[in-house]
Design a protein around this motif. Structure first.
Motif, PDB file in Angstrom:
ATOM      1  N   LEU A 139      36.159   7.283  14.023  1.00 45.32           N
ATOM      2  CA  LEU A 139      37.010   6.101  13.778  1.00 45.32           C
ATOM      3  C   LEU A 139      36.190   4.931  13.278  1.00 45.32           C
ATOM      4  CD1 LEU A 139      39.512   6.060  16.771  1.00 45.32           C
ATOM      5  CD2 LEU A 139      40.070   6.254  14.362  1.00 45.32           C
ATOM      6  N   VAL A 140      35.055   4.736  13.927  1.00 44.45           N
ATOM      7  CA  VAL A 140      34.205   3.610  13.521  1.00 44.45           C
ATOM      8  C   VAL A 140      33.724   3.813  12.090  1.00 44.45           C
ATOM      9  CG1 VAL A 140      31.989   2.479  13.939  1.00 44.45           C
ATOM     10  CG2 VAL A 140      33.500   2.977  15.841  1.00 44.45           C
TER      11      VAL A 140
ATOM     12  N   GLN B 184      36.572   3.262   9.836  1.00 43.66           N
ATOM     13  CA  GLN B 184      36.868   1.826   9.747  1.00 43.66           C
ATOM     14  C   GLN B 184      35.860   1.123   8.849  1.00 43.66           C
ATOM     15  OE1 GLN B 184      39.604   0.638  11.064  1.00 43.66           O
ATOM     16  NE2 GLN B 184      39.196  -1.343  10.127  1.00 43.66           N
ATOM     17  N   GLN B 185      34.613   1.566   8.968  1.00 48.16           N
ATOM     18  CA  GLN B 185      33.587   0.967   8.103  1.00 48.16           C
ATOM     19  C   GLN B 185      33.879   1.278   6.637  1.00 48.16           C
ATOM     20  OE1 GLN B 185      29.765   2.190   9.565  1.00 48.16           O
ATOM     21  NE2 GLN B 185      29.530   0.325  10.766  1.00 48.16           N
TER      22      GLN B 185
ATOM     23  N   ASP C 265      36.673  -0.920   5.648  1.00 54.15           N
ATOM     24  CA  ASP C 265      36.190  -2.286   5.401  1.00 54.15           C
ATOM     25  C   ASP C 265      35.486  -2.369   4.059  1.00 54.15           C
ATOM     26  OD1 ASP C 265      37.185  -3.071   7.769  1.00 54.15           O
ATOM     27  OD2 ASP C 265      35.278  -3.160   8.839  1.00 54.15           O
TER      28      ASP C 265
ATOM     29  N   ARG D 243      38.011  -2.227   1.329  1.00 56.23           N
ATOM     30  CA  ARG D 243      38.708  -3.522   1.209  1.00 56.23           C
ATOM     31  C   ARG D 243      37.840  -4.513   0.449  1.00 56.23           C
ATOM     32  NH1 ARG D 243      40.838  -3.245   6.692  1.00 56.23           N
ATOM     33  NH2 ARG D 243      43.041  -2.748   6.541  1.00 56.23           N
TER      34      ARG D 243
ATOM     35  N   GLU E 166      36.522  -7.334  -4.613  1.00 53.04           N
ATOM     36  CA  GLU E 166      35.603  -7.543  -5.734  1.00 53.04           C
ATOM     37  C   GLU E 166      36.256  -7.135  -7.051  1.00 53.04           C
ATOM     38  OE1 GLU E 166      32.664  -9.068  -5.641  1.00 53.04           O
ATOM     39  OE2 GLU E 166      33.195  -9.458  -3.565  1.00 53.04           O
TER      40      GLU E 166
ATOM     41  N   LYS F 262      38.733  -9.622  -8.155  1.00 56.53           N
ATOM     42  CA  LYS F 262      38.073 -10.790  -8.748  1.00 56.53           C
ATOM     43  C   LYS F 262      37.574 -10.470 -10.154  1.00 56.53           C
ATOM     44  CE  LYS F 262      36.638 -12.956  -4.458  1.00 56.53           C
ATOM     45  NZ  LYS F 262      35.539 -13.104  -3.500  1.00 56.53           N
TER      46      LYS F 262
ATOM     47  N   GLN G 208      40.744 -13.397 -17.669  1.00 60.59           N
ATOM     48  CA  GLN G 208      40.460 -14.745 -18.163  1.00 60.59           C
ATOM     49  C   GLN G 208      39.674 -14.696 -19.475  1.00 60.59           C
ATOM     50  OE1 GLN G 208      38.047 -17.699 -15.804  1.00 60.59           O
ATOM     51  NE2 GLN G 208      40.041 -17.838 -14.832  1.00 60.59           N
TER      52      GLN G 208
ATOM     53  N   ASP H 241      42.045 -13.821 -22.172  1.00 63.05           N
ATOM     54  CA  ASP H 241      42.847 -15.003 -22.524  1.00 63.05           C
ATOM     55  C   ASP H 241      42.046 -15.951 -23.415  1.00 63.05           C
ATOM     56  OD1 ASP H 241      45.001 -14.101 -21.113  1.00 63.05           O
ATOM     57  OD2 ASP H 241      44.487 -15.172 -19.281  1.00 63.05           O
ATOM     58  N   GLN H 242      40.797 -16.147 -23.013  1.00 60.49           N
ATOM     59  CA  GLN H 242      39.959 -17.058 -23.799  1.00 60.49           C
ATOM     60  C   GLN H 242      39.725 -16.515 -25.211  1.00 60.49           C
ATOM     61  OE1 GLN H 242      36.663 -17.493 -21.156  1.00 60.49           O
ATOM     62  NE2 GLN H 242      37.537 -19.294 -20.144  1.00 60.49           N
TER      63      GLN H 242
ATOM     64  N   SER I  69      41.727 -14.615 -26.760  1.00 60.29           N
ATOM     65  CA  SER I  69      43.004 -14.605 -27.482  1.00 60.29           C
ATOM     66  C   SER I  69      43.455 -15.997 -27.910  1.00 60.29           C
ATOM     67  CB  SER I  69      44.103 -14.004 -26.611  1.00 60.29           C
ATOM     68  OG  SER I  69      43.679 -12.823 -26.034  1.00 60.29           O
ATOM     69  N   ALA I  70      42.768 -17.006 -27.440  1.00 59.16           N
ATOM     70  CA  ALA I  70      43.168 -18.372 -27.777  1.00 59.16           C
ATOM     71  C   ALA I  70      43.064 -18.578 -29.287  1.00 59.16           C
ATOM     72  CB  ALA I  70      42.287 -19.365 -27.044  1.00 59.16           C
ATOM     73  N   PRO I  71      44.025 -19.262 -29.879  1.00 63.10           N
ATOM     74  CA  PRO I  71      44.012 -19.446 -31.334  1.00 63.10           C
ATOM     75  C   PRO I  71      42.705 -20.025 -31.855  1.00 63.10           C
ATOM     76  CG  PRO I  71      46.044 -20.286 -30.397  1.00 63.10           C
ATOM     77  CD  PRO I  71      45.176 -19.912 -29.249  1.00 63.10           C
TER      78      PRO I  71
ATOM     79  N   GLY J 226      56.187 -12.568 -32.697  1.00 61.06           N
ATOM     80  CA  GLY J 226      56.205 -13.106 -31.358  1.00 61.06           C
ATOM     81  C   GLY J 226      57.431 -12.766 -30.599  1.00 61.06           C
TER      82      GLY J 226
ATOM     83  N   ASN K  15      55.492 -16.403 -24.943  1.00 60.98           N
ATOM     84  CA  ASN K  15      55.020 -15.040 -25.169  1.00 60.98           C
ATOM     85  C   ASN K  15      54.171 -14.513 -24.019  1.00 60.98           C
ATOM     86  OD1 ASN K  15      56.059 -15.224 -27.872  1.00 60.98           O
ATOM     87  ND2 ASN K  15      54.296 -16.521 -28.317  1.00 60.98           N
TER      88      ASN K  15
ATOM     89  N   PHE L   5      51.409 -15.978 -23.076  1.00 61.99           N
ATOM     90  CA  PHE L   5      50.015 -16.396 -23.252  1.00 61.99           C
ATOM     91  C   PHE L   5      49.670 -17.418 -22.164  1.00 61.99           C
ATOM     92  CE2 PHE L   5      46.798 -19.269 -24.894  1.00 61.99           C
ATOM     93  CZ  PHE L   5      45.804 -18.372 -25.237  1.00 61.99           C
TER      94      PHE L   5
ATOM     95  N   PRO M 171      42.362 -21.326 -20.490  1.00 65.19           N
ATOM     96  CA  PRO M 171      41.730 -20.426 -21.462  1.00 65.19           C
ATOM     97  C   PRO M 171      41.777 -20.936 -22.896  1.00 65.19           C
ATOM     98  CG  PRO M 171      43.166 -19.204 -19.991  1.00 65.19           C
ATOM     99  CD  PRO M 171      43.401 -20.650 -19.729  1.00 65.19           C
ATOM    100  N   ALA M 172      42.823 -21.683 -23.232  1.00 64.52           N
ATOM    101  CA  ALA M 172      42.928 -22.164 -24.609  1.00 64.52           C
ATOM    102  C   ALA M 172      42.305 -23.548 -24.771  1.00 64.52           C
ATOM    103  CB  ALA M 172      44.383 -22.184 -25.044  1.00 64.52           C
TER     104      ALA M 172
ATOM    105  N   PHE N  94      29.727  -4.224  13.493  1.00 62.14           N
ATOM    106  CA  PHE N  94      29.730  -3.362  12.313  1.00 62.14           C
ATOM    107  C   PHE N  94      31.038  -3.447  11.521  1.00 62.14           C
ATOM    108  CE2 PHE N  94      27.013  -1.380  15.555  1.00 62.14           C
ATOM    109  CZ  PHE N  94      25.797  -1.492  14.903  1.00 62.14           C
TER     110      PHE N  94
ATOM    111  N   SER O 183      38.774  -0.443  14.660  1.00 61.66           N
ATOM    112  CA  SER O 183      39.948   0.286  14.178  1.00 61.66           C
ATOM    113  C   SER O 183      41.121   0.191  15.135  1.00 61.66           C
ATOM    114  CB  SER O 183      39.585   1.743  13.951  1.00 61.66           C
ATOM    115  OG  SER O 183      39.075   2.288  15.154  1.00 61.66           O
TER     116      SER O 183
ATOM    117  N   ARG P 253      50.856 -20.401 -30.670  1.00 63.27           N
ATOM    118  CA  ARG P 253      50.354 -20.332 -32.052  1.00 63.27           C
ATOM    119  C   ARG P 253      50.868 -21.525 -32.859  1.00 63.27           C
ATOM    120  NH1 ARG P 253      52.810 -14.483 -32.871  1.00 63.27           N
ATOM    121  NH2 ARG P 253      54.457 -15.643 -31.827  1.00 63.27           N
TER     122      ARG P 253
ATOM    123  N   PHE Q 280      49.182 -24.670 -31.710  1.00 63.52           N
ATOM    124  CA  PHE Q 280      47.830 -24.790 -32.259  1.00 63.52           C
ATOM    125  C   PHE Q 280      47.862 -25.321 -33.686  1.00 63.52           C
ATOM    126  CE2 PHE Q 280      44.372 -22.786 -34.730  1.00 63.52           C
ATOM    127  CZ  PHE Q 280      43.301 -23.397 -34.116  1.00 63.52           C
TER     128      PHE Q 280
ATOM    129  N   ILE R 219      56.119 -17.547 -38.056  1.00 63.72           N
ATOM    130  CA  ILE R 219      55.960 -17.086 -36.669  1.00 63.72           C
ATOM    131  C   ILE R 219      57.317 -16.694 -36.077  1.00 63.72           C
ATOM    132  CG2 ILE R 219      55.418 -17.897 -34.333  1.00 63.72           C
ATOM    133  CD1 ILE R 219      52.929 -17.295 -35.828  1.00 63.72           C
TER     134      ILE R 219
END
Lengths: 235, 660
Positions: free
Chosen positions: A99-100, A103-104, A107, A110, A115, A118, A125, A128-129, A131-133, A235, B88, B90, B186-187, B230, B234, B256, B259, B592
């Motif tokens: 069990l321990v 559980q480890q 953990d 999880r 991670e 994130k 992100q 997105d950056q 894709s920025a026009p 669009g 859209n 974005f 982001p933009a 540890f 459980s 778009r 922009f 567009i």
């Protein structure tokens, strides 16, 4: 001390030597008879079983076979019980350890999940950056592309598509490399292949923007082409 | 001497018994040890019994609670602030995990805080002085110092590695890395006045971030579990209080188009050396805003996107774009058509100000279509006189002027529409032609939407809905539309506006393949002339606000737009400054939106995408100054036909717009 065995010859004699105390000490029986016995003989206690009835003579005690079997069974049972208990303990310890360990692992998973979440957010992100026009325009400039000054439209109605200016036209979804090959003759009569292509595009005739490569020397996949058409998603 | 009697057997026995318990001083006597051990047993036994009673009966849960407390672990669950996305999907604003670095100056003081600062500064990319400010104790009890926020994971890991370095870990005792949240855009600056920004605590300070702060802010949760050395246990209790994520705000804008609009405004703002520029693009049918952009001129002459939304918080006098309202009212109330001939005098004097047209003309009948296409001041004032002040005011209000747009924008201004009883001086002449009245760009676009939308006014919408974490969208209520003018009137006005673009002042707004309907406006701007008096200035120091408002295609409008340029200097007419921006941006927006061109350009041969600087103004119609009109009139032997406007000493003269 003499053991009288003649009377019960069929009885197995089990001699149980009384544990002699170390020198100078006294046995439990002696202690119990302190002040009353001085001859070293075991006195018969009033009301107690006689050595004969108990099968005990001096330091020896007689057991019948059934008693011995019962004792053996009892001993076996006790041993089994002990084994069971010890085994149970080990089993519990094993399960607990599992069990321990589980559980480890949980953990750790999880933590990994956190991670990964994130990381996913970070990657989203970055997408997105990218894709920025502003980023797309910068990248297009890096590739040597410039904004079109004269957009070209495909007429979506019959009888014949009207080509407003000589340029390269193609369905909006095609890749840039394909688009280079999709050059349409400026003459009103289109080649059959391109006409077919144009017919397919008629239903979803989308506006297109012409991006020209102003510097053919630019090290880009499009270098050397004189013009390409990039379709825009509606669009 | 009496001989002692021998004791009987019973007496001896009793005496022996007493001897057993007789106190003895003999250290070798085992009875004393026995007594001591018994006493000890009793004492300890009593204490144990008392403790047992206490634990089992008096406070049975004390150690259970204490144990649970020691095993308890609490992990916070972040509730990220909702995203702001465009139509859209974005992402314009989002939140992600980050870290904050906190110092305990009191703990750090035990080692060498200067060395700590030297270690942290390069990793955090901060000046050592800034780090020192956080790590040095302000007083003996100082136990908190914020070193940095919005630290990314990579940096946090580098800092953590310092704590595991045998040589450096001592300097890190007192440095804590806590989870935090970071808002990212982001933009970049795209749509900044619209999207807004948050403060370091992720509280909206302007824009949509502020307006929808409540719904975007989530509620943090936590996970409570029993843990040991540890990790979690459980079999222990595990309680989860889930975080409630903030809702996403789905805007109606298209990133778009936004922009392209911002880029066009920046370029043209710098090109004509303007104070700033504003643009609002909408879908007339729904009122959905496609783009809402603002730029202002910086000290270096470059134009940039400011923090405030000029389209909603800044008012201006619109000038001739408001003649549309007067014309619509005349058609609706007086039964006019585009062909109705109106007798127009060469000039009209009202309240000490004289209004004339440019170019001047003798008294003559003009069709209503020409009054609007040539943006005739006198003709429009004539219409207003026939309507009466009440009707002019009534229609201005019905078209949404002087009222909030319904966006509920923080700091939104309603502008100002004077009631008829407030009119004085030259107001009867200036208000019908768009001077002496204050509007916002968004109000103007809603006005033109009413014409495009068959005479129905509909509030503009900036937010389509709110999106939950499972991806479903909660649409926001769409305000009902209301009829402002009849469909017939709207159609007539559309014809008039198309005429403006085809053969009038708005030719530079035409777009190949699309029929544009719109109106130019070049208004005099009120400013402080240095003496503390607000004035329209004189011929020499006049300042202008140029506007183009319209929609396209005129038959089935898919796009409406208002372009406002504040104080352009190198060119000062709407046809030279605002209309080309309309054409440039409109072309891209139509692409567009997937609106295919319907027809060849009907608006003349001029290509409007040529650089603005190269666009020549149409001299007869575009020369703004009334003084020029005076000169023209004199050249043509029409002395006195256009009198010079008399400037009021008490209020700015509202004697008409430059663009007739």
């Amino acid at each position: 001390m003499t053991a009288a065995v003649g009377r019960r010859s069929s009885t197995t004699v089990k001699a149980k030597a009384a544990k002699a105390p170390p020198s100078g000490g006294r046995s439990r029986g002696q202690r119990g008879q302190r002040g009353r016995r001085s001859d070293g003989q075991t006195a018969r206690q009033p009301g107690r079983r006689t050595s004969e009835s108990a099968g005990q003579f001096g330091g020896l005690r007689l057991f019948s076979r059934s008693e011995l079997r019962a004792r053996a069974r009892l001993r076996g049972g006790l041993a089994a019980l002990c084994l069971l208990i010890v085994g149970g303990f080990f089993s519990i310890a094993f399960v607990q350890a599992q069990l321990v360990a589980g559980q480890q692992d949980l953990d750790q998973m999880r933590s990994q999940l956190d991670e990964i979440k994130k990381e996913r957010a970070q990657l989203a992100q970055e997408v997105d950056q990218a894709s920025a026009p502003e980023a797309i325009v910068a990248r297009a400039h890096e590739l040597g592309m410039v904004r079109a000054t004269e957009p070209i439209y495909l007429a979506a109605v019959s009888p014949a598509p009207k080509i407003l200016t000589p340029a390269f036209v193609a369905p909006a979804d095609d890749r840039a490399e394909d688009l280079v090959a999709a050059q349409v003759s400026p003459q009103p009569s289109m080649s059959s292949a391109n006409a077919a292509k144009s017919d397919e595009a008629k239903d979803e005739a989308k506006p297109v923007v012409v991006l020209t490569v102003d510097d053919p020397s630019t090290a880009s996949p499009l270098a050397g082409s004189t013009a390409v058409v990039v379709g825009l998603s509606d669009g | 001497m009496t001989r002692r009697q021998p004791l009987s057997r019973d007496e001896r026995r009793r005496a022996d018994r007493r001897k057993v318990f007789r106190r003895t001083t003999d250290p070798t006597d085992p009875r004393s040890r026995l007594f001591a051990v018994l006493l000890m047993f009793f004492v300890f036994g009593g204490v144990l019994a008392a403790q047992l009673v206490k634990l089992q009966a008096v406070r049975p849960n004390i150690y259970i609670e204490e144990g649970a407390k020691q095993r308890a672990r609490v992990e916070p669950l972040a509730a990220y602030r909702g995203q702001i996305v465009d139509r859209n999907g974005f992402v314009l604003a989002s939140s992600s995990a980050s870290y904050q670095v906190i110092a305990n100056p009191k703990m750090l003081a035990e080692e060498d805080p200067y060395r700590t600062a030297d270690l942290l500064a390069p990793i955090l990319k901060l000046p050592v002085e800034d780090v020192l400010e956080a790590v040095l104790p302000a007083n003996d009890a100082d136990q908190y110092g914020l070193v940095a926020r919005s630290v990314d994971q990579e940096t946090a890991l580098k800092l953590e590695s310092l704590s595991h370095d045998d040589e450096l870990d001592d300097f890190m005792i007192g440095i804590f890395i806590e989870p935090d949240e970071k808002r990212t855009y982001p933009a970049g600056e795209l749509g900044k006045p619209l999207v807004g920004r948050v403060d370091p605590d992720e509280v909206g300070i302007f824009g949509v971030e502020k307006q929808f702060d409540d719904v975007m802010t989530g509620v943090a949760g936590f996970e409570q579990f029993e843990g040991g050395r540890f990790g979690s246990i459980s079999s222990g209790e595990w309680r989860t209080n889930p975080a409630i994520a903030g809702l996403d705000v789905v805007l109606t804008i298209d990133h778009r188009i936004q922009f392209v609009v911002e880029e066009a405004l920046k370029a043209h703002c710098e090109e004509v050396d303007a104070n700033g520029a504003t643009a609002v693009l909408t879908e007339p049918g729904t009122g959905n805003v496609l783009a809402m952009a603002s730029v202002v001129e910086g000290e270096d002459g470059a134009c940039f996107v400011p923090n405030y939304n000029k389209a909603l918080v800044e008012w201006f006098e619109p000038g001739s774009v408001l003649k549309t309202v007067t014309a619509a009212a005349a058609i609706e109330e007086l039964g006019y058509t585009p062909d109705t001939m109106i007798e127009v005098p060469p000039s009209i004097s009202i309240g000490g100000a004289t209004f004339a047209d440019d170019p001047t003309h003798p008294a003559a009948p003009f069709p209503l279509s020409q009054i609007l296409s040539r943006s005739m001041n006198v003709g429009t004032i004539t219409l207003a006189q026939r309507l009466g002040a009440g009707e002019v005011y009534n229609y201005q209000r019905r078209f949404g002027l002087g009222q909030p747009t319904g966006l509920d924008w923080p700091g939104e201004t309603s502008g100002r529409v004077k009631e008829p009883n407030e009119w004085w001086g030259s107001d009867a002449g200036s208000i019908p032609i768009g001077q002496g009245i204050a509007v916002t760009a968004t109000q103007l676009v809603a006005l033109y939407n009413s014409i495009a939308n068959d005479g129905h006014y509909r509030s503009v919408r900036l937010v389509e809905g709110l999106r939950t974490s499972d991806g479903s969208t909660i649409p926001l209520e769409v305000p009902p539309s209301k009829a402002v003018v009849s469909e017939q009137t709207a159609e007539y006005v559309t014809q008039l506006l198309a005429g403006v673009v085809n053969e009038g002042t708005g030719r530079s707004a035409s777009i190949d393949g699309y029929q544009v309907a719109g109106k130019t406006g070049t208004a005099w701007k009120v400013f402080d002339n240095g003496s503390g008096q607000h004035t329209y200035g004189t011929y020499l120091d006049r300042r202008y606000v140029v506007t183009f408002a319209g929609f396209v295609p005129s038959e089935n409008p898919a796009l409406s737009m208002v372009i406002v340029v504040d104080e352009p200097k190198t060119a000062t007419t709407a046809s030279a400054v605002a209309a080309p921006i309309f054409a440039e941006v409109g072309l891209y927006a139509l692409q567009i939106l997937g609106i295919a061109p319907q027809q060849p350009n009907t608006g003349g041969s001029e290509r409007v995408r040529a650089p603005t600087a190269g666009v020549e103004a149409m001299p007869p119609l575009e020369e703004p100054a009334q003084e020029t009109a005076q000169e023209t009139a004199e050249d043509q032997g029409l002395n006195g036909a256009a009198a010079t406007a008399g400037a009021s000493t008490e209020k700015p003269s509202s004697d008409g717009t430059d663009e007739p």
